[in-house]
Design an enzyme around this catalytic site. Structure first.
Site, PDB file in Angstrom:
ATOM      1  NE  ARG A   1      -9.180   5.063   2.827  1.00 25.45           N
ATOM      2  CZ  ARG A   1      -7.972   5.561   2.580  1.00 25.45           C
ATOM      3  NH1 ARG A   1      -7.841   6.823   2.240  1.00 25.45           N
ATOM      4  NH2 ARG A   1      -6.894   4.816   2.656  1.00 25.45           N
TER       5      ARG A   1
ATOM      6  CG  HIS B   1      -3.260  -3.351   4.330  1.00 23.47           C
ATOM      7  ND1 HIS B   1      -2.071  -2.812   4.762  1.00 23.47           N
ATOM      8  CD2 HIS B   1      -3.876  -2.389   3.603  1.00 23.47           C
ATOM      9  CE1 HIS B   1      -1.988  -1.553   4.332  1.00 23.47           C
ATOM     10  NE2 HIS B   1      -3.052  -1.271   3.624  1.00 23.47           N
TER      11      HIS B   1
ATOM     12  CB  CYS C   1      -0.974  -0.057   1.173  1.00 24.97           C
ATOM     13  SG  CYS C   1      -2.445   0.918   0.895  1.00 24.97           S
TER      14      CYS C   1
HETATM   15  N1  GLN Z   1      -2.259   6.836   1.896  1.00 20.51           N
HETATM   16  C1  GLN Z   1      -2.339   5.818   0.884  1.00 20.51           C
HETATM   17  C2  GLN Z   1      -3.747   5.667   0.269  1.00 20.51           C
HETATM   18  O1  GLN Z   1      -4.723   5.953   0.921  1.00 20.51           O
HETATM   19  C3  GLN Z   1      -1.905   4.462   1.447  1.00 20.51           C
HETATM   20  C4  GLN Z   1      -2.851   3.936   2.542  1.00 20.51           C
HETATM   21  C5  GLN Z   1      -2.339   2.656   3.192  1.00 20.51           C
HETATM   22  O2  GLN Z   1      -1.125   2.402   3.239  1.00 20.51           O
HETATM   23  N2  GLN Z   1      -3.295   1.854   3.727  1.00 20.51           N
HETATM   24  O3  GLN Z   1      -3.866   5.227  -0.868  1.00 20.51           O
END
Ligand code: GLN
Length: 236
Positions: A116, A185, A82
């Site tokens: 998101r 993740h 990520c």
């Molecule tokens: N800030 C980055 C995004 O939102 C990575 C987020 C994360 O590592 N979970 O895409």
């Protein structure tokens, strides 16, 4: 950085090596700390929110970029999740603030989107990686960044369930040589033992050449893998 237990990936590598009698020294690299490219065989970058990425990006540029690039040339393995993955590319452009310069170890770019991408994810690994066993990866994604792959990198795999790199082209993750990144993740590695062993074999290659890891009893890991895939399919 380590969101959603990404540090568990380091523990998984360490444990699956230890079960085989392979000694592993884990070294946490701090801000302002220099890297010795000859010393480290496997680099792990966890995820992180934009604020953490901003701090890490400038630290990488100021203290680590040249040595990490040399380490990649020397055949070290990189695995990033990520926010860490985004910083292995050319840049990450967050929704607010300046563009964050990446290491350029992966030919990818990332721009923040307005939605998101959250949920369970299942990915069919790129067959070029020749994991001739179970080739599905399962994990959890939560990112607004949309990553696009350039000509010099290849997709780690194809999205079966979930959004992946950008929610548009059905790709997920990317790899280039020994550098691997993805949005999974979980942590991803405990439930994906074959991919873990694939990374371990690559990391050992530089010092020991091609080796065949001894087989482990993956019964528990395989069950967790199957249950997670089932849950992912039901959840979308
Ligand atoms: N800030 C980055 C995004 O939102 C990575 C987020 C994360 O590592 N979970 O895409």
């Amino acid at each position: 950085m380590s969101t959603y237990g990404d540090r568990g990936n380091v523990l998984t590598i360490w444990q699956r090596c230890r079960w085989r009698g392979i000694e592993v020294e884990v070294k946490e690299i701090d801000l302002k700390e220099k890297i010795n490219p000859a010393e480290i065989d496997f680099y792990f970058f966890g995820g992180g929110q934009d604020q953490a990425q901003k701090i890490v990006s400038s630290d990488l540029q100021r203290y680590k970029k040249d040595d990490l690039r040399k380490a990649a040339r020397l055949g070290a393995v990189f695995f990033a999740i990520c926010g860490g993955y985004q910083l292995l590319g050319h840049y990450y452009r967050p929704a607010l603030g300046d563009e964050l310069t990446g290491l350029g170890l992966l030919d990818v770019v990332t721009v923040a989107g307005n939605q998101r991408m959250i949920g369970n994810i299942v990915v069919e690994l790129n067959e070029k990686l020749k994991l001739n066993k179970e080739n599905l990866l399962v994990g959890f994604e939560n990112h607004s960044g949309r990553t696009y792959i350039g000509k010099r990198a290849a997709a780690l795999g194809k999205v079966v369930v979930g959004y992946g790199n950008n929610g548009e082209d059905r790709t997920e993750g990317a790899y280039q040589g020994n550098v691997f990144g993805c949005y999974l993740h979980g942590p991803i590695l405990p439930k994906n033992p074959n991919f873990t062993d694939f990374l371990i074999e690559k990391a050992l290659f530089r010092r020991f050449g091609k080796i065949q890891l001894t087989k482990l009893d993956n019964d528990l890991e395989d069950k967790a893998h199957e249950v997670a895939i089932e849950r992912a399919r039901e959840s979308r």
